[in-house]
Write an enzyme that holds these catalytic residues in place. Structure first.
Site, PDB file in Angstrom:
ATOM      1  N   LYS A 275     -14.604  -0.069   2.386  1.00  0.00           N
ATOM      2  CA  LYS A 275     -13.479   0.387   3.197  1.00  0.00           C
ATOM      3  C   LYS A 275     -13.930   0.729   4.611  1.00  0.00           C
ATOM      4  CE  LYS A 275     -11.893   3.655   0.373  1.00  0.00           C
ATOM      5  NZ  LYS A 275     -10.965   4.667  -0.197  1.00  0.00           N
TER       6      LYS A 275
ATOM      7  N   GLU B 285       1.362  -0.632  -5.090  1.00  0.00           N
ATOM      8  CA  GLU B 285       0.159   0.189  -5.247  1.00  0.00           C
ATOM      9  C   GLU B 285       0.586   1.641  -5.249  1.00  0.00           C
ATOM     10  OE1 GLU B 285      -3.608   2.284  -3.488  1.00  0.00           O
ATOM     11  OE2 GLU B 285      -1.618   2.245  -2.649  1.00  0.00           O
TER      12      GLU B 285
ATOM     13  N   ASP C 151       0.832  -1.196   0.000  1.00  0.00           N
ATOM     14  CA  ASP C 151       0.000   0.000   0.000  1.00  0.00           C
ATOM     15  C   ASP C 151       0.877   1.260   0.000  1.00  0.00           C
ATOM     16  OD1 ASP C 151      -2.947   0.874   0.599  1.00  0.00           O
ATOM     17  OD2 ASP C 151      -1.728   2.029   2.035  1.00  0.00           O
TER      18      ASP C 151
END
Lengths: 692, 692
Positions: B549, B436, B407
């Protein structure tokens, strides 16, 4: 901002070691993993930094790099540069161009080697200042003021003189600001920013992991017009062999044409064994002078002068006299020997011996060149050979020569050239080496990378519009321009192109004008060129009939129709227009006729407000051609809404143009080329003479 | 020719030292100036050899270089390669491509690090043989036979076994040949050439001055289909929070769709402090689960499992069960902490403390992310922090995980990633890291160079024909392909593009088909994708309404209209056609409609004689579009003179085409994309079923 200053020499432990493939954990503890800024993609950088880029004295060196870090912190970067040998770096701040690309420039004002590298770091103060401007929450701003005050106080501790006090004042103001608005104001203070730029710490700076090299050459390396001439054809009226004194008499003629460099083919004793006769005949008759490239005879080799040309003193005097005319004499260096060269006797190990006890002559089977012995660069005493060959340059440098044209460098080892050129330039950085290599492209490029100052090109064989556009786009815009400086020759003693054989006077006018305007460096082999010598020895070949390579020629320099005055005009135009004094400003423009080529170069704005030269050339030597050119007036600084003047510096004609599209017609017998200076309107329209 | 063999490790004193800028004369004596061959311009070579190129196991590594020497001698060159750690080089002969460019390839058959470099030398025997064939003069040929015999006798002295005797026989024949014709014949003997290739000396060989690195990844690095899924939304009927056991029940569904990688967002305990509510609300109500990216709470951090999802054992079982379905579980690694992460208490020095005694939370003023504490990578104990972060990977590797999606890697220091990834791959070379990063291009490229196996791309925002052609030409053909492996995502939990919001079912069908065929690696975030979830939280934004999320979602996987079967078909087509299993074979083709995109990929010829996939996509989700495509049939191996079949593997339709230009029409509601297998005619025309 700190424009220049002393900084430490890059310490590769800063950022570089972490970039190796694998770092043992313990070793990582000895380097600084906090150097978060990345520097990569540096230009110029020739072959990953293995070879120097080239500039000439007075030029700007523009350096670009990708610089970025993780996250959103504000970065500062410096281009660090210095003449090689100096300890301290001079610094120029890098400016962001967008997309993480940064740029800075420096001027090189002395001939010799330079070095440059980059350093960048996260500027905590600028990051703080940038964030502060965007903060909205009062409590956040209050905390930020404390953070800022700490940064400023730390800088104050490093500052000298009054700066320390000023910084402490600013810190106090930061600490005492009460409202968000007041806080933001004291935080954005410009004096504070200047002081912090000077005294803020370079936390965890990242140095680029290479120190790059740059060769700075004399101005002539960038801008020169060469004239090649066989001294033995500089004949007194009653003589059958020329000499240096007669060369001196020729100097005014060459200077009037405007040439800067007088290049002489080899001037050494010519071998007797297997001497070639006129038109490369294998048999000779008494008095045939042989080829000057068959170097060496009983009375000497590469450090001797052919007796009929005069003495070494005569040569030195020629060099000095030429300089009085603004002309530098260039020598030809051809590392090969005639069979009677003293080296063959004194250093038999430098040649390859065949099992039959003879020396291996030059050959490219089935062709044999028995008049030439090449050196065997794989011999056991190769280093001694290298040293001797270098001493040839040293010898002629001692006679005052500064420019060398090197014959066939691509048939001698690349490592030798790199060593030899760098050794010569270490003591004589002003030396210019022109590589005579018309061979495969990668080989020509390698020689340029290794150190040759200028390079011969394929110009002689680029005739069509597409060929010229493609080739000069490559020479002008590819990364190779950092090391490959073209020198354009429409002819040489070896090359009489088909175009010149069959194109008549227009072909000669066209090709020299193209050379002189497409390239800042060009040359011709004369008087064959200005006298339009065009007969070839063999149909389909490029050798001159009755070539001066094998015989003495008596030229009638006053022959009617000589291009002498035309060439003089070209060289004068080159000297008067800075646009024509560099290569990188070339741009091609659209024109709706494949026989017409249009390009421009822009230079410094001259006293008359003009800066751009537009060339239109008729590539067809047989027919008049016409077409519409289309110029990007905005880029050329011309007001598209008003008429402007296109002044042909060759013919003197002045055309009144308006807008980007204008009509041109070129009659090759009259003048195959326009060299137009665009003149912008400067006075009121009511003035009669409203063009400058 | 010697295909493989043991050679010494490159000795940089061979050729390299002479290439440095300046060689003191005495030092030159210690190096070999006779190494006349130049090796340069090697590809692949990432950033001058600073970073490894990438391949996957089973791939060919094609290496090219410029290789040349001065003069006309004949050169031989070898590509030298080895798994890192092996002492001996394996050799593959370089083949000339013309223009001094050479090429050779080797296959990488094991996962891990490889090294390669090049060596080249002047082959005296081949030079001799080449010249001999061209010699005409009898005396020359006689001398050449003696020279050749000496070369062969020297090789005989080095040869082993029967070769020595054979070489001596050949030498004797060379010495005894009497006529020019006989001499040429014995000189051109093929066995002699083979023996000399094996035993001829490598005189003054030049080694390329770098040993280049190559990372060989598992097959999945090159070809994979990812499915991202929130485990907490894998709900039992009566539950309001999902868990790993329910994830196991979801495996058949995922496997039926044909995915290889199941990627789970973070599975760690979720912080309580500043926890976010549904739709990113700043206030929560009891039971709101928070964001999985707010990592760490009282019961643990990055090495713990969120209790409601199950135990570590449950997770390990999920990993193993997935493998039974041919699915590898990928974890999300997000290096950031919730305020209640144990690190904050145990390692306060890893965070930045503000002067008011609070920890600096994540911010991009005026935005504040008080639920996230970033690490301060400039803290004094940065190395301890690096070691701990690496240990997180180690921990999950120990649980059986092999694939990590990282991430926001662009907000952590680049040097750390290079160190961390190389350290992990040293013990676990099969590990895959997906970066990412949807940030600036040079930063994404840097991360890929530093070691990330695959990279997210801008694919989600490339919608028009020009955008797609430009972007995929760059991804497929630029030198960056050596290190940047794209992974294409039409959606992610953060990205619901406008195109998907407003394009309806055709948009979802189009974008996943483009991802699955333009890229060998792609992924979707489901079940949102196959269920065509398309409502955004805010107009003009890309956030999902009721995003997973921040909340648990109960998905109706059997909802009518699901794209489940369509995606399953896409993945089956990918698996059945090697053409779709790599990136570099992509070619775009002309089509006379800007709403239609046409491209092809060619792979191994399959059992049915087909090898090429042609994709035609209607980029307009609202209207039917038609046009004429134009295929380069020769390049695709299709006989232009005969009809051929274009078999749509998605719809099953078969079109009879002939010649390069053919008509296509795509109705987006029915099927916005053709995935056509070109089938060549194999049987006689009299057969009814004459297409394979």
């Amino acid at each position: 901002m700190m424009e220049t200053g002393e900084t430490r020499i890059p310490d590769t432990t800063d950022a570089r070691v972490l970039d190796t493939d694998r770092i043992p954990l313990l070793e990582a503890a000895t380097v600084d993993g906090r150097a978060r800024v990345v520097i990569e993609g540096v230009k110029p950088e020739v072959d990953g930094g293995r070879f120097p880029a080239k500039r000439s004295v007075g030029e700007q060196v523009q350096v670009e790099a990708n610089i970025f870090c993780d996250g959103h912190d504000v970065i500062r970067g410096m281009l660090c540069h210095r003449p090689a040998g100096e300890a301290a770096w001079r610094e120029t701040p890098m400016q962001p161009l967008g997309n993480d690309r940064w740029r800075a420039s420096f001027e090189v004002d002395t001939i010799g080697a330079y070095e440059y590298t980059l350093v960048a770091w996260i500027d905590r103060f600028l990051t703080w200042r940038h964030d502060l401007a965007r903060r909205e929450d009062a409590q956040d701003i209050a905390v930020a003021m404390l953070v800022g005050a700490e940064l400023v106080e730390a800088a104050a501790a490093r500052a000298i003189g009054t700066a320390a006090g000023r910084l402490l004042d600013h810190a106090a103001r930061l600490r005492s600001a009460t409202t968000p608005a007041a806080s933001r104001e004291v935080g954005q203070d410009e004096e504070l920013a200047l002081l912090m730029a000077a005294y803020g710490e370079r936390h965890h700076a990242s140095w680029y992991d290479k120190v790059l090299a740059l060769t700075v050459d004399p101005k002539w390396a960038r801008f020169s017009a060469w004239y090649e001439m066989f001294p033995r054809s500089c004949l007194a009226e009653d003589a059958d062999h020329g000499n240096f004194s007669e060369c001196e008499r020729r100097l005014p003629y060459i200077a009037e044409m405007g040439f800067d460099v007088l290049y002489l083919p080899p001037i050494h004793p010519i071998g007797d064994a297997f001497r070639k006769g006129p038109n490369n005949a294998l048999t000779i008759t008494a008095g045939d002078p042989g080829s000057p490239w068959a170097i060496g005879a009983a009375d000497g080799g590469h450090k001797a002068v052919h007796a009929e040309l005069g003495s070494l003193d005569d040569f030195r005097r020629l060099v000095l006299r030429a300089r009085d005319y603004g002309i530098e004499v260039a020598m030809d260096i051809a590392f090969q020997c005639a069979p009677d060269h003293p080296y063959v006797r004194e250093h038999p190990s430098w040649f390859r011996w065949r099992p039959d006890g003879t020396v291996q002559y030059a050959e490219n089977p089935p062709k044999k060149y028995q008049d030439i012995y090449p050196f065997d660069f794989e011999n056991e005493e190769w280093l001694e050979l290298w040293l001797e060959l270098k001493s040839i340059f040293d010898f002629w440098l001692d006679q005052g020569v500064r420019i060398f044209r090197v014959d066939n460098p691509h048939t001698k080892p690349f490592p030798m050239w790199q060593w030899l050129i760098s050794e010569v330039k270490r003591t004589h950085p002003e030396t210019i080496f022109l590589a005579e290599a018309f061979t495969r492209p990668r080989i020509m490029h390698r020689l340029a990378k290794l150190g040759f100052t200028q390079s011969y090109t394929y110009f002689a064989w680029r005739n069509t519009k597409q060929e010229l556009v493609d080739y000069f786009s490559e020479l002008t815009w590819d990364d190779s321009r950092e090391y490959f400086r073209p020198n354009l020759w429409p002819n040489t003693p070896d090359i009489l192109t088909e175009f010149l054989q069959y194109g008549g006077r227009p072909a000669f006018m066209l090709r020299v004008a193209l050379a002189a305007t497409l390239g800042a460096n060009y040359g011709i082999y004369g008087p064959a060129y200005e006298l339009m010598e065009h007969e070839a020895r063999d149909a389909g070949g490029e050798e001159y009939l009755d070539s001066e390579k094998y015989q003495v020629r008596r030229w009638d320099l006053d022959r009617s129709g000589s291009l002498k005055d035309y060439i003089a005009r070209l060289n004068r135009i080159r000297k008067e227009n800075t646009a024509l004094q560099s290569d990188w400003n070339l741009r091609f423009h659209a024109i709706d006729n494949d026989m017409l080529l249009c390009y421009s170069k822009s230079g410094a704005v001259d006293a008359e407000g003009a800066s751009t030269i537009v060339v239109v050339a008729n590539l067809d030597p047989h027919n008049a051609q016409s077409g519409w050119i289309e110029l990007p007036l905005d880029d050329l600084g011309v007001d598209a809404a008003r008429p402007y003047q296109a002044h042909d510096l060759l013919s003197g004609a002045r055309f009144l143009w308006q807008g980007p599209r204008n009509f041109v017609r070129l009659e090759p017998q009259a003048s195959p080329v326009h060299i137009l200076r665009l003149r912008r309107r400067l006075r009121s329209e009511r003035d009669f003479d409203y063009f400058l």
